[in-house]
Design a protein around this motif. Structure first.
Motif, mmCIF file in Angstrom:
data_model
loop_
_atom_site.group_PDB
_atom_site.id
_atom_site.type_symbol
_atom_site.label_atom_id
_atom_site.label_comp_id
_atom_site.label_asym_id
_atom_site.label_seq_id
_atom_site.Cartn_x
_atom_site.Cartn_y
_atom_site.Cartn_z
ATOM 1 N N GLN A 14 4.769 19.845 62.454
ATOM 2 C CA GLN A 14 5.708 18.741 62.202
ATOM 3 C C GLN A 14 6.723 18.546 63.327
ATOM 4 O OE1 GLN A 14 5.730 16.595 59.387
ATOM 5 N NE2 GLN A 14 3.715 17.540 59.123
ATOM 6 N N GLY A 15 7.031 19.645 64.047
ATOM 7 C CA GLY A 15 8.041 19.573 65.096
ATOM 8 C C GLY A 15 9.419 20.034 64.643
ATOM 9 N N TYR A 16 9.553 20.327 63.348
ATOM 10 C CA TYR A 16 10.811 20.890 62.847
ATOM 11 C C TYR A 16 10.531 21.622 61.549
ATOM 12 C CZ TYR A 16 11.197 16.971 59.495
ATOM 13 O OH TYR A 16 10.978 16.067 58.485
ATOM 14 N N LEU A 17 11.479 22.461 61.147
ATOM 15 C CA LEU A 17 11.310 23.247 59.926
ATOM 16 C C LEU A 17 12.680 23.507 59.312
ATOM 17 C CD1 LEU A 17 9.389 25.021 58.104
ATOM 18 C CD2 LEU A 17 10.013 26.937 59.581
ATOM 19 N N ILE A 18 12.768 23.331 57.997
ATOM 20 C CA ILE A 18 14.019 23.560 57.265
ATOM 21 C C ILE A 18 13.884 24.847 56.447
ATOM 22 C CG2 ILE A 18 15.484 22.660 55.402
ATOM 23 C CD1 ILE A 18 14.770 19.802 56.516
ATOM 24 N N ILE A 19 14.774 25.805 56.696
ATOM 25 C CA ILE A 19 14.748 27.088 55.982
ATOM 26 C C ILE A 19 16.058 27.217 55.207
ATOM 27 C CG2 ILE A 19 14.594 29.597 56.214
ATOM 28 C CD1 ILE A 19 13.132 29.149 58.891
ATOM 29 N N LYS A 20 15.950 27.120 53.891
ATOM 30 C CA LYS A 20 17.149 27.138 53.038
ATOM 31 C C LYS A 20 17.759 28.532 52.958
ATOM 32 C CE LYS A 20 15.535 23.420 50.045
ATOM 33 N NZ LYS A 20 14.705 23.136 48.887
#
Length: 291
Positions: A14-20
């Motif tokens: 995706q080109g980015y990643l969200i890690i909560k």
């Protein structure tokens, strides 16, 4: 929250990643408190001119010609929003509501930022992204203050921090909740596979202005951007070539974040044309070994 192999795959896809929940509430509070302390204790007009930072296309001339920015890589320096300063050159609002960012050597000079940046969990993420020997050239707190937080136009980080070949990752940590109202990030998913079309380089013709843009602007469609709304404590990983932006903050809430970049040193060269260069006093620290 360590970026599993599945998440690493998603990042490269995706080109980015969200890690909560990457930072605990306690860690977030500590970083925010330290930011306030740095502003209270280190900003004075004798050593720090009221330097503007403008993330729009019309880069602020005053900053571009300013050595204060060009030599800030291994210092803690202060950059203000354009709309925070009146015609007479005075601040219209309190400092914390006027600052655009503080950078670029927090991770090497400040113990709180150093501890967060070189933490075990940060190293684990880098390993899961298969970075063999990453270095951390720069760090900053971006404050995106209420009412006057400026636009950051669509860009790719490798435009500003170029390596040959390109192997750059941004680590972006929310210190407050980030929403479409107070200026969260927006991404074009999968836009990281197309290379870059322009680079900000040191001006070969001398220091005025110290940097110039080389190459072409791309046109992006608003409808291609997806918002990345996140809660405080979230880590967002940003591929060096993914297209992202943030809108102005016209709300009454600030949007404080801490961000730094890593690049792979193995088989990769940091461009001598980048605005920021390692110094004798502070070569870029290696993530896995820096003490």
């Amino acid at each position: 929250n360590m970026a599993t192999p599945e998440q690493a795959k998603q990042f490269y896809d995706q080109g980015y990643l969200i890690i909560k929940d990457f930072l605990t509430a306690e860690e977030v509070a500590k970083v925010r408190g330290q930011t306030q302390k740095i502003v209270d204790e280190q900003h004075n007009l004798q050593d720090h001119p009221l330097t503007l930072f403008m993330g729009g296309n019309k880069q602020c001339d005053r900053q571009k010609t300013d050595e204060y920015f060009m030599t800030s890589g291994d210092k803690i320096r202060f950059f203000f929003e354009v709309d925070a300063i009146d015609e007479q050159g005075n601040l219209k609002v309190p400092k914390m509501e006027a600052l655009n960012k503080i950078g670029h050597g927090l991770h090497i000079l400040d113990p709180v930022f150093k501890k967060i940046t070189f933490s075990k969990k940060m190293k684990n993420i880098a390993r899961n992204l298969e970075l063999k020997n990453p270095a951390v050239p720069q760090s900053m707190v971006i404050l995106k203050p209420p009412k006057i937080g400026g636009v950051v136009v669509p860009h790719q980080d490798s435009t500003f921090l170029y390596t040959e070949p390109m192997k750059l990752v941004g680590f972006w940590i929310a210190l407050e909740d980030c929403t479409t109202t107070n200026g969260c990030l927006w991404f074009i998913p999968k836009s990281h596979t197309d290379g870059i079309t322009k680079r900000m380089v040191r001006n070969p013709d001398g220091p005025d202005p110290p940097t110039v843009m080389r190459g072409e602007d791309r046109v992006y469609k608003d409808e291609d951007f997806v918002p990345g709304e996140v809660k405080k404590g979230t880590l967002v990983l940003i591929h060096g070539e993914v297209v992202h932006k943030s809108e102005a903050n016209r709300s009454d809430k600030s949007r404080h974040i801490y961000t730094f970049h890593m690049y792979e040193q193995d088989g990769v060269e940091w461009s001598k044309e980048n605005w920021q260069q390692p110094t004798a006093a502070h070569p870029f620290p290696s993530l896995y070994t820096f003490q």
